[in-house]
Design a protein around this motif. Structure first.
Motif, PDB file in Angstrom:
ATOM      1  N   THR A 133    -103.503 -21.983   4.347  1.00 42.11           N
ATOM      2  CA  THR A 133    -102.256 -22.674   4.713  1.00 42.11           C
ATOM      3  C   THR A 133    -101.682 -23.535   3.590  1.00 42.11           C
ATOM      4  N   ASP A 134    -102.294 -23.482   2.407  1.00 44.35           N
ATOM      5  CA  ASP A 134    -101.760 -24.293   1.311  1.00 44.35           C
ATOM      6  C   ASP A 134    -100.345 -23.864   0.931  1.00 44.35           C
ATOM      7  N   HIS A 135    -100.043 -22.571   1.064  1.00 48.05           N
ATOM      8  CA  HIS A 135     -98.697 -22.102   0.703  1.00 48.05           C
ATOM      9  C   HIS A 135     -97.629 -22.663   1.641  1.00 48.05           C
ATOM     10  N   LEU A 136     -98.013 -23.010   2.869  1.00 52.22           N
ATOM     11  CA  LEU A 136     -97.046 -23.613   3.791  1.00 52.22           C
ATOM     12  C   LEU A 136     -96.615 -24.986   3.293  1.00 52.22           C
ATOM     13  N   ARG A 137     -97.562 -25.711   2.718  1.00 51.93           N
ATOM     14  CA  ARG A 137     -97.235 -27.014   2.143  1.00 51.93           C
ATOM     15  C   ARG A 137     -96.320 -26.841   0.937  1.00 51.93           C
ATOM     16  N   THR A 138     -96.599 -25.832   0.114  1.00 53.99           N
ATOM     17  CA  THR A 138     -95.738 -25.560  -1.034  1.00 53.99           C
ATOM     18  C   THR A 138     -94.327 -25.212  -0.579  1.00 53.99           C
ATOM     19  N   ALA A 139     -94.226 -24.445   0.504  1.00 57.51           N
ATOM     20  CA  ALA A 139     -92.904 -24.075   1.032  1.00 57.51           C
ATOM     21  C   ALA A 139     -92.129 -25.308   1.485  1.00 57.51           C
ATOM     22  N   ARG A 140     -92.821 -26.272   2.069  1.00 53.73           N
ATOM     23  CA  ARG A 140     -92.147 -27.484   2.524  1.00 53.73           C
ATOM     24  C   ARG A 140     -91.606 -28.293   1.349  1.00 53.73           C
ATOM     25  N   LEU A 141     -92.264 -28.174   0.199  1.00 48.78           N
ATOM     26  CA  LEU A 141     -91.830 -28.920  -0.968  1.00 48.78           C
ATOM     27  C   LEU A 141     -90.659 -28.257  -1.689  1.00 48.78           C
ATOM     28  N   LEU A 142     -90.329 -27.018  -1.332  1.00 52.36           N
ATOM     29  CA  LEU A 142     -89.216 -26.326  -1.976  1.00 52.36           C
ATOM     30  C   LEU A 142     -87.910 -27.099  -1.813  1.00 52.36           C
ATOM     31  N   ASP A 143     -87.710 -27.662  -0.633  1.00 53.16           N
ATOM     32  CA  ASP A 143     -86.459 -28.369  -0.365  1.00 53.16           C
ATOM     33  C   ASP A 143     -86.334 -29.672  -1.140  1.00 53.16           C
ATOM     34  N   THR A 144     -87.434 -30.151  -1.702  1.00 47.37           N
ATOM     35  CA  THR A 144     -87.380 -31.421  -2.442  1.00 47.37           C
ATOM     36  C   THR A 144     -87.052 -31.210  -3.917  1.00 47.37           C
ATOM     37  N   GLU A 145     -87.094 -29.958  -4.383  1.00 49.67           N
ATOM     38  CA  GLU A 145     -86.835 -29.698  -5.791  1.00 49.67           C
ATOM     39  C   GLU A 145     -85.335 -29.659  -6.082  1.00 49.67           C
ATOM     40  N   ARG A 146     -84.964 -30.223  -7.207  1.00 53.16           N
ATOM     41  CA  ARG A 146     -83.576 -30.181  -7.655  1.00 53.16           C
ATOM     42  C   ARG A 146     -83.489 -29.354  -8.931  1.00 53.16           C
ATOM     43  N   GLY A 147     -82.536 -28.478  -8.965  1.00 52.21           N
ATOM     44  CA  GLY A 147     -82.391 -27.623 -10.131  1.00 52.21           C
ATOM     45  C   GLY A 147     -82.947 -26.237  -9.866  1.00 52.21           C
ATOM     46  N   VAL A 148     -82.258 -25.231 -10.381  1.00 52.75           N
ATOM     47  CA  VAL A 148     -82.640 -23.846 -10.135  1.00 52.75           C
ATOM     48  C   VAL A 148     -83.999 -23.526 -10.759  1.00 52.75           C
ATOM     49  N   ALA A 149     -84.231 -23.980 -11.985  1.00 56.13           N
ATOM     50  CA  ALA A 149     -85.481 -23.661 -12.693  1.00 56.13           C
ATOM     51  C   ALA A 149     -86.698 -24.204 -11.941  1.00 56.13           C
ATOM     52  N   LYS A 150     -86.633 -25.453 -11.471  1.00 54.61           N
ATOM     53  CA  LYS A 150     -87.746 -26.053 -10.748  1.00 54.61           C
ATOM     54  C   LYS A 150     -87.990 -25.339  -9.429  1.00 54.61           C
ATOM     55  N   ARG A 151     -86.903 -24.980  -8.742  1.00 55.27           N
ATOM     56  CA  ARG A 151     -87.067 -24.276  -7.473  1.00 55.27           C
ATOM     57  C   ARG A 151     -87.676 -22.893  -7.683  1.00 55.27           C
ATOM     58  N   MET A 152     -87.306 -22.223  -8.778  1.00 53.60           N
ATOM     59  CA  MET A 152     -87.869 -20.908  -9.072  1.00 53.60           C
ATOM     60  C   MET A 152     -89.357 -21.010  -9.375  1.00 53.60           C
ATOM     61  N   ARG A 153     -89.763 -22.041 -10.128  1.00 53.38           N
ATOM     62  CA  ARG A 153     -91.184 -22.227 -10.418  1.00 53.38           C
ATOM     63  C   ARG A 153     -91.963 -22.516  -9.141  1.00 53.38           C
ATOM     64  N   ARG A 154     -91.374 -23.358  -8.289  1.00 55.70           N
ATOM     65  CA  ARG A 154     -92.028 -23.674  -7.023  1.00 55.70           C
ATOM     66  C   ARG A 154     -92.133 -22.428  -6.149  1.00 55.70           C
ATOM     67  N   TRP A 155     -91.083 -21.609  -6.127  1.00 61.07           N
ATOM     68  CA  TRP A 155     -91.110 -20.389  -5.312  1.00 61.07           C
ATOM     69  C   TRP A 155     -92.147 -19.422  -5.851  1.00 61.07           C
ATOM     70  N   TRP A 156     -92.249 -19.292  -7.179  1.00 63.10           N
ATOM     71  CA  TRP A 156     -93.251 -18.409  -7.789  1.00 63.10           C
ATOM     72  C   TRP A 156     -94.658 -18.877  -7.428  1.00 63.10           C
ATOM     73  N   GLY A 157     -94.873 -20.181  -7.463  1.00 64.42           N
ATOM     74  CA  GLY A 157     -96.166 -20.716  -7.053  1.00 64.42           C
ATOM     75  C   GLY A 157     -96.450 -20.432  -5.596  1.00 64.42           C
ATOM     76  N   PHE A 158     -95.437 -20.559  -4.746  1.00 65.55           N
ATOM     77  CA  PHE A 158     -95.585 -20.274  -3.320  1.00 65.55           C
ATOM     78  C   PHE A 158     -95.964 -18.806  -3.100  1.00 65.55           C
ATOM     79  N   TRP A 159     -95.281 -17.894  -3.777  1.00 64.34           N
ATOM     80  CA  TRP A 159     -95.530 -16.461  -3.592  1.00 64.34           C
ATOM     81  C   TRP A 159     -96.943 -16.090  -4.018  1.00 64.34           C
ATOM     82  N   ARG A 160     -97.367 -16.584  -5.185  1.00 68.20           N
ATOM     83  CA  ARG A 160     -98.715 -16.276  -5.667  1.00 68.20           C
ATOM     84  C   ARG A 160     -99.774 -16.842  -4.728  1.00 68.20           C
ATOM     85  N   LEU A 161     -99.552 -18.077  -4.242  1.00 65.21           N
ATOM     86  CA  LEU A 161    -100.526 -18.721  -3.367  1.00 65.21           C
ATOM     87  C   LEU A 161    -100.614 -18.007  -2.029  1.00 65.21           C
ATOM     88  N   ARG A 162     -99.466 -17.622  -1.461  1.00 69.94           N
ATOM     89  CA  ARG A 162     -99.481 -16.913  -0.177  1.00 69.94           C
ATOM     90  C   ARG A 162    -100.193 -15.575  -0.315  1.00 69.94           C
TER      91      ARG A 162
END
Length: 232
Positions: A133-162
């Motif tokens: 369930t760690d990826h669920l926590r990462t998904a919740r943090l997606l909305d806190t990121e500002r900027g396209v680059a940071k959101r893409m890195r967070r999404w990539w981390g979410f995908w790999r973790l899931r």
């Protein structure tokens, strides 16, 4: 585990401390910790009524820069979110052969990197506690990121973790979940999910009585962690 549930000074440590103390009343429990070497093993053994404590230091298997770079390369090629140090995995596999336990409980998704789930030992039940369930926590943090680059890195981390957590959960013999919503979610990857909620045995934990007229609750916890939100 990648940490020791002693002293029980946080929600996760309290839960794991209580679980180990309970299990030690009915079985011989050995704690395997992956982390820096320490001289506190005997203290942990006494406080949690354990049969034994083993500590493995990851730095001991990183014998050269080449070993580290090879592990990093394999991590990226396999799209894993963590290193798989083969030397460390072999040491833990040898320990399993030595102890021959009936049950192995690995805490958290991070502990999966130390267990070879594609070469499980016969006669051992492989359980994972609070994994998947760690990826669920990462998904919740997606909305806190500002900027396209940071959101893409967070999404990539979410995908790999899931992707990695699905692999771990599908190969485990069973999973332990903390709250009902996580239990229901994990059943998509493994039908054998046991609900083991947080709790405290007050016979083993000292607490301070605040009085009858105190109606204020101070909750200290990270609310991106779903069991904390559930507790509130």
């Amino acid at each position: 585990s990648t940490f020791v549930p002693w002293p029980p000074d946080s929600g996760t440590r309290i839960r794991n401390y209580q679980m180990l103390r309970f299990l030690a009343d009915y079985a011989e429990v050995h704690l395997v910790v992956v982390g820096a070497a320490t001289e506190s093993a005997e203290v942990w053994k006494a406080e949690m009524n354990l049969a034994g404590v083993r500590v493995f230091d990851p730095a001991a298997v990183l014998t050269s820069r080449l070993v580290y770079l090879r592990a990093r390369l394999m991590q990226h090629l396999s799209l894993r979110p963590c290193l798989h140090l083969e030397g460390l995995r072999q040491q833990i596999a040898a320990l399993l052969d030595e102890l021959a336990p009936q049950v192995l409980i690995a805490y958290g998704t991070g502990s999966a990197q130390f267990v070879d789930l594609d070469a499980k030992r016969q006669g051992i039940l492989y359980l994972f506690d609070e994994a998947g369930t760690d990826h669920l926590r990462t998904a919740r943090l997606l909305d806190t990121e500002r900027g396209v680059a940071k959101r893409m890195r967070r999404w990539w981390g979410f995908w790999r973790l899931r992707r990695y957590e699905r692999y771990v959960c599908s190969r485990a013999d069973g999973l332990l979940a903390v709250i009902p919503s996580e239990e229901a979610y994990l059943r998509q990857w493994n039908s054998k999910v046991i609900l083991a909620p947080c709790g405290t045995n007050l016979d083993r934990i000292e607490f301070h009585y605040a009085g009858d007229d105190n109606n204020t609750l101070l909750f200290c916890g990270d609310l991106t962690y779903m069991p904390n939100e559930d507790a509130v």
